[in-house]
Write a protein that holds these residues in place. Structure first.
Motif, PDB file in Angstrom:
ATOM      1  N   TYR A 101       0.955  -1.206  -0.035  1.00 29.80           N
ATOM      2  CA  TYR A 101      -0.081   0.033  -0.124  1.00 29.80           C
ATOM      3  C   TYR A 101       0.952   1.249   0.064  1.00 29.80           C
ATOM      4  O   TYR A 101       2.128   1.047   0.052  1.00 29.80           O
ATOM      5  CB  TYR A 101      -1.096  -0.001   1.245  1.00 29.80           C
ATOM      6  N   ARG A 102       0.449   2.289   0.031  1.00 24.91           N
ATOM      7  CA  ARG A 102       1.054   3.546  -0.042  1.00 24.91           C
ATOM      8  C   ARG A 102       0.490   4.705   1.036  1.00 24.91           C
ATOM      9  O   ARG A 102      -0.709   4.776   1.215  1.00 24.91           O
ATOM     10  CB  ARG A 102       0.935   4.321  -1.441  1.00 24.91           C
ATOM     11  N   ALA A 103       1.406   5.235   1.980  1.00 26.45           N
ATOM     12  CA  ALA A 103       0.895   6.342   2.884  1.00 26.45           C
ATOM     13  C   ALA A 103       1.552   7.745   2.418  1.00 26.45           C
ATOM     14  O   ALA A 103       2.749   7.363   2.114  1.00 26.45           O
ATOM     15  CB  ALA A 103       1.508   5.809   4.135  1.00 26.45           C
ATOM     16  N   VAL A 104       0.556   8.476   2.094  1.00 28.84           N
ATOM     17  CA  VAL A 104       1.029   9.880   1.391  1.00 28.84           C
ATOM     18  C   VAL A 104       0.784  10.954   2.397  1.00 28.84           C
ATOM     19  O   VAL A 104      -0.483  10.857   2.896  1.00 28.84           O
ATOM     20  CB  VAL A 104       0.488  10.032   0.280  1.00 28.84           C
ATOM     21  N   LEU A 105       1.580  11.918   2.560  1.00 23.68           N
ATOM     22  CA  LEU A 105       1.051  13.315   3.087  1.00 23.68           C
ATOM     23  C   LEU A 105       1.379  14.303   2.307  1.00 23.68           C
ATOM     24  O   LEU A 105       2.489  14.926   2.235  1.00 23.68           O
ATOM     25  CB  LEU A 105       1.930  13.478   4.549  1.00 23.68           C
ATOM     26  N   ASN A 106       0.325  14.754   1.562  1.00 24.64           N
ATOM     27  CA  ASN A 106       0.484  15.888   0.672  1.00 24.64           C
ATOM     28  C   ASN A 106       0.468  17.295   1.771  1.00 24.64           C
ATOM     29  O   ASN A 106      -0.241  17.394   2.540  1.00 24.64           O
ATOM     30  CB  ASN A 106      -0.672  16.055  -0.260  1.00 24.64           C
TER      31      ASN A 106
ATOM     32  N   SER B  49       1.068   3.318  -9.376  1.00 29.72           N
ATOM     33  CA  SER B  49       2.072   3.573 -10.138  1.00 29.72           C
ATOM     34  C   SER B  49       3.336   4.605  -9.350  1.00 29.72           C
ATOM     35  O   SER B  49       2.555   5.379  -8.557  1.00 29.72           O
ATOM     36  CB  SER B  49       1.955   4.182 -11.575  1.00 29.72           C
ATOM     37  N   TRP B  50       4.410   4.791 -10.045  1.00 29.34           N
ATOM     38  CA  TRP B  50       5.461   5.855  -9.334  1.00 29.34           C
ATOM     39  C   TRP B  50       6.245   6.178 -10.670  1.00 29.34           C
ATOM     40  O   TRP B  50       6.459   5.533 -11.696  1.00 29.34           O
ATOM     41  CB  TRP B  50       6.352   5.054  -8.610  1.00 29.34           C
ATOM     42  N   PRO B  51       6.702   7.502 -10.982  1.00 28.86           N
ATOM     43  CA  PRO B  51       6.479   8.319 -10.019  1.00 28.86           C
ATOM     44  C   PRO B  51       4.995   9.210  -9.847  1.00 28.86           C
ATOM     45  O   PRO B  51       4.352   8.799 -10.808  1.00 28.86           O
ATOM     46  CB  PRO B  51       7.470   9.615 -10.165  1.00 28.86           C
ATOM     47  N   PRO B  52       4.652   9.860  -8.705  1.00 26.87           N
ATOM     48  CA  PRO B  52       3.222  10.533  -8.857  1.00 26.87           C
ATOM     49  C   PRO B  52       3.473  11.502  -9.674  1.00 26.87           C
ATOM     50  O   PRO B  52       4.343  11.978 -10.209  1.00 26.87           O
ATOM     51  CB  PRO B  52       3.083  10.815  -7.480  1.00 26.87           C
TER      52      PRO B  52
END
Ligand code: 5GP
Ligand code: ZN
Length: 112
Positions: A80-85, A108-111
């Motif tokens: 999974y991915r954890a993201v803090l914009n 996918s990566w990069p965002p």
């Protein structure tokens, strides 16, 4: 304070709860970008990571631990991915710190 996520935490704006404890509240994102898309927010208002001081370390760690707990509960064994914009260039649109937990599909990566 006129903060959307403070209102969600206090319950004056409805949300679908996923997890909660004394420090944080987690709820389903209203526009999910993956089969699992949960937002984890501190109960106490904080604008973003940009205002984090050393004293916030334990709280920020707790949010990541909560993300891991939710991921386990949701069966995201493949990852999974954890993201803090953070801030305008980071794509932050709600100025109450939140961790996005995204999973249930290959990301996918990069965002963008
Ligand atoms: P940001 O763009 O700030 O990183 O993320 C804000 C997130 O909040 C977005 O993914 C958006 O879909 C979600 N969101 C915005 N308004 C609401 C709402 O009223 N309820 C819920 N559950 N999510 C919201
Ligand atoms: Zn807030």
């Amino acid at each position: 304070m006129n903060c959307l996520f403070c209102k969600i935490v206090e319950g004056s704006i409805p949300s679908t709860a996923v997890y909660q404890d004394e420090l944080c509240y987690a709820f389903a994102d209203i526009h999910p970008q993956a089969p699992v898309h949960v937002l984890i927010v501190p109960r106490q208002h904080m604008d973003s990571m940009a205002s984090a001081g050393k004293d916030h370390g334990a709280l920020l760690g707790h949010l990541l631990w909560a993300a891991a707990e939710i991921a386990r509960a949701k069966g995201l064994a493949r990852g999974y991915r954890a993201v803090l914009n953070t801030g305008p260039d980071g794509g932050q649109t709600v100025d109450h710190l939140h961790v996005h937990l995204l999973g249930g599909r290959s990301l996918s990566w990069p965002p963008g």
